[in-house]
Design a protein around this motif. Structure first.
Motif, PDB file in Angstrom:
ATOM      1  N   LEU A  41       0.831  -1.197   0.000  1.00  0.00           N
ATOM      2  CA  LEU A  41       0.000   0.000   0.000  1.00  0.00           C
ATOM      3  C   LEU A  41       0.870   1.253   0.000  1.00  0.00           C
ATOM      4  CD1 LEU A  41      -2.610  -1.297   2.582  1.00  0.00           C
ATOM      5  CD2 LEU A  41      -2.810  -1.239   0.090  1.00  0.00           C
ATOM      6  N   ASP A  42       0.487   2.217  -0.815  1.00  0.00           N
ATOM      7  CA  ASP A  42       1.273   3.424  -1.055  1.00  0.00           C
ATOM      8  C   ASP A  42       0.725   4.570  -0.202  1.00  0.00           C
ATOM      9  OD1 ASP A  42       2.516   5.679  -2.011  1.00  0.00           O
ATOM     10  OD2 ASP A  42       2.079   5.317  -4.122  1.00  0.00           O
ATOM     11  N   PRO A  43       1.489   5.062   0.774  1.00  0.00           N
ATOM     12  CA  PRO A  43       0.971   6.137   1.635  1.00  0.00           C
ATOM     13  C   PRO A  43       0.670   7.424   0.880  1.00  0.00           C
ATOM     14  CG  PRO A  43       3.296   5.709   2.082  1.00  0.00           C
ATOM     15  CD  PRO A  43       2.824   4.608   1.186  1.00  0.00           C
ATOM     16  N   GLU A  44       1.428   7.728  -0.158  1.00  0.00           N
ATOM     17  CA  GLU A  44       1.175   8.954  -0.916  1.00  0.00           C
ATOM     18  C   GLU A  44      -0.136   8.850  -1.697  1.00  0.00           C
ATOM     19  OE1 GLU A  44       4.468  10.140  -3.301  1.00  0.00           O
ATOM     20  OE2 GLU A  44       5.856  10.311  -1.600  1.00  0.00           O
ATOM     21  N   HIS A  45      -0.392   7.687  -2.270  1.00  0.00           N
ATOM     22  CA  HIS A  45      -1.645   7.498  -2.992  1.00  0.00           C
ATOM     23  C   HIS A  45      -2.828   7.549  -2.032  1.00  0.00           C
ATOM     24  CE1 HIS A  45      -4.802   5.114  -5.141  1.00  0.00           C
ATOM     25  NE2 HIS A  45      -4.430   5.927  -6.109  1.00  0.00           N
ATOM     26  N   LEU A  46      -2.677   6.922  -0.875  1.00  0.00           N
ATOM     27  CA  LEU A  46      -3.734   6.965   0.131  1.00  0.00           C
ATOM     28  C   LEU A  46      -4.014   8.401   0.548  1.00  0.00           C
ATOM     29  CD1 LEU A  46      -5.679   5.662   2.165  1.00  0.00           C
ATOM     30  CD2 LEU A  46      -3.715   5.382   3.709  1.00  0.00           C
ATOM     31  N   ARG A  56      -9.665  11.983   6.765  1.00  0.00           N
ATOM     32  CA  ARG A  56      -8.485  12.384   7.513  1.00  0.00           C
ATOM     33  C   ARG A  56      -7.251  11.672   6.969  1.00  0.00           C
ATOM     34  NH1 ARG A  56     -11.225  11.017  13.386  1.00  0.00           N
ATOM     35  NH2 ARG A  56     -12.903  12.579  13.316  1.00  0.00           N
ATOM     36  N   LEU A  57      -6.091  12.251   7.236  1.00  0.00           N
ATOM     37  CA  LEU A  57      -4.831  11.636   6.818  1.00  0.00           C
ATOM     38  C   LEU A  57      -4.301  10.763   7.953  1.00  0.00           C
ATOM     39  CD1 LEU A  57      -3.093  14.659   5.031  1.00  0.00           C
ATOM     40  CD2 LEU A  57      -4.443  12.826   4.009  1.00  0.00           C
ATOM     41  N   THR A  58      -4.504   9.456   7.844  1.00  0.00           N
ATOM     42  CA  THR A  58      -4.011   8.499   8.834  1.00  0.00           C
ATOM     43  C   THR A  58      -3.467   7.283   8.097  1.00  0.00           C
ATOM     44  OG1 THR A  58      -6.021   7.145   9.092  1.00  0.00           O
ATOM     45  CG2 THR A  58      -5.935   9.224  10.314  1.00  0.00           C
ATOM     46  N   ASP A  59      -2.903   6.327   8.867  1.00  0.00           N
ATOM     47  CA  ASP A  59      -2.408   5.108   8.226  1.00  0.00           C
ATOM     48  C   ASP A  59      -3.499   4.044   8.132  1.00  0.00           C
ATOM     49  OD1 ASP A  59      -2.648   4.352  10.854  1.00  0.00           O
ATOM     50  OD2 ASP A  59      -0.645   3.463  11.022  1.00  0.00           O
ATOM     51  N   THR A  64     -13.820   2.707   1.799  1.00  0.00           N
ATOM     52  CA  THR A  64     -14.013   2.807   0.351  1.00  0.00           C
ATOM     53  C   THR A  64     -12.709   2.746  -0.441  1.00  0.00           C
ATOM     54  OG1 THR A  64     -14.026   5.219   0.633  1.00  0.00           O
ATOM     55  CG2 THR A  64     -16.170   4.110   0.511  1.00  0.00           C
ATOM     56  N   TYR A  65     -11.567   2.904   0.227  1.00  0.00           N
ATOM     57  CA  TYR A  65     -10.292   2.985  -0.503  1.00  0.00           C
ATOM     58  C   TYR A  65      -9.920   1.700  -1.233  1.00  0.00           C
ATOM     59  CZ  TYR A  65      -5.308   3.618  -1.440  1.00  0.00           C
ATOM     60  OH  TYR A  65      -4.072   3.676  -2.050  1.00  0.00           O
ATOM     61  N   PRO A  66     -10.059   0.499  -0.641  1.00  0.00           N
ATOM     62  CA  PRO A  66      -9.672  -0.701  -1.388  1.00  0.00           C
ATOM     63  C   PRO A  66     -10.426  -0.872  -2.709  1.00  0.00           C
ATOM     64  CG  PRO A  66      -9.844  -1.211   0.945  1.00  0.00           C
ATOM     65  CD  PRO A  66     -10.403   0.172   0.766  1.00  0.00           C
ATOM     66  N   LEU A 105      -1.849   0.689   6.489  1.00  0.00           N
ATOM     67  CA  LEU A 105      -0.726   0.702   5.548  1.00  0.00           C
ATOM     68  C   LEU A 105       0.256  -0.429   5.808  1.00  0.00           C
ATOM     69  CD1 LEU A 105      -0.025   4.538   5.314  1.00  0.00           C
ATOM     70  CD2 LEU A 105      -0.813   3.048   3.468  1.00  0.00           C
ATOM     71  N   ALA A 106       0.246  -1.001   7.007  1.00  0.00           N
ATOM     72  CA  ALA A 106       1.147  -2.115   7.312  1.00  0.00           C
ATOM     73  C   ALA A 106       0.695  -3.427   6.681  1.00  0.00           C
ATOM     74  CB  ALA A 106       1.268  -2.286   8.829  1.00  0.00           C
TER      75      ALA A 106
END
Length: 283
Positions: A41-46, A56-59, A64-66, A105-106
């Motif tokens: 998983l790409d943190p910048e894309h997330l 919010r910006l979290t890990d 809905t993201y997947p 993200l892990a």
């Protein structure tokens, strides 16, 4: 179940699907399933996705993201020669997502996609694109996207339009929302990008992605949702860009009811529910 080495290239698949799709005349759904293992998983894309949709910006991944991670696998199925319906003109009418725990993200989930449940609809035929995210052999997230292929059907539409509820919030949706969501989702269907390309498919202006409207509604309830839940929506009338939309959310015994509608005319864009999903007990 074919296992892919990398996510399909949407830039190549979309033109192929559009050019070959008009020759298709229905038939049975293929039994093909695709798996993409151990997706990093790409943190910048997330973060880019979160900004476009209002999270919010979290890990921790929004539920809905997947969907955007599995979307290239869905398009690969729909672009294949044995798929009975053209991609252009297939309308996303409903989406149900269930997570038994939040992905982070892990995690490095295996992604799976297949299509099933071809059935009649008053305006044609509908089918379900089913996606899963699997961690350590256990599905922790699933997505059922229902698509409509217009044509034929009984024409019997018994759904009644209810008066819109008083809004919880009014949102302005900028003209470039379709392009911004396309950048993070890969969904570059021309109806979402520009007025001129949308007119080719019968829309007076570009329309917002249904999954953007769903994500924006879920983002409005962020911080008030359990770790395990199901969010189920029915897409109604498109949001023509730019737009002003009214969001309304009401707590229920099991979660939330929410809607999105035109604040002046009352026309519905989306109706959904969020219900608590209890994870299955350990074996």
């Amino acid at each position: 179940m074919p296992e892919l080495r990398e996510s399909p290239n949407l830039a190549a698949l979309y033109p192929k699907a559009v050019l070959t799709g008009f020759r298709r005349k229905g038939g049975e759904l293929p039994d093909t399933s695709y798996t993409l293992p151990a997706v990093a998983l790409d943190p910048e894309h997330l973060a880019a996705y979160a900004r476009v949709c209002g999270f919010r910006l979290t890990d921790q991944l929004p539920a809905t993201y997947p969907h955007v991670l599995t979307f290239p696998l869905q398009i690969k199925l729909m672009a294949a020669p044995d798929f009975p319906f053209p991609l252009a003109g297939s309308v996303h009418i409903a989406n149900r997502i269930t997570q038994t725990r939040p992905l982070t993200l892990a995690d490095q989930p295996d992604l799976r996609v297949h299509v099933t449940n071809l059935r009649q609809h008053p305006r044609g035929q509908q089918f379900d694109m089913v996606s899963e995210a699997v961690v350590a052999g256990e599905p922790v997230w699933s997505d059922v996207s229902t698509y409509l292929r217009r044509g034929g059907g009984s024409g019997d539409r018994s759904e009644r339009r209810e008066p819109p509820p008083s809004p919880t919030a009014i949102w302005r949706v900028p003209e470039d929302t379709g392009r911004r969501y396309a950048d993070v989702s890969g969904d570059r269907n021309p109806i979402h990008l520009h007025k001129l390309t949308a007119r080719m498919f019968g829309y007076p202006r570009a329309i917002a992605h249904g999954m953007w409207t769903k994500a924006r509604c879920v983002a409005a309830l962020e911080g008030r949702l359990p770790d395990a839940y199901t969010v189920d929506v029915r897409f109604k009338l498109p949001v023509l860009l730019p737009a002003k939309v009214a969001f309304q959310a009401t707590p229920s015994a099991d979660g939330w009811h929410f809607t999105l509608h035109d604040p002046k005319k009352g026309k519905p864009h989306l109706a959904g529910t969020i219900s608590r999903e209890t994870p299955a007990p350990d074996a």
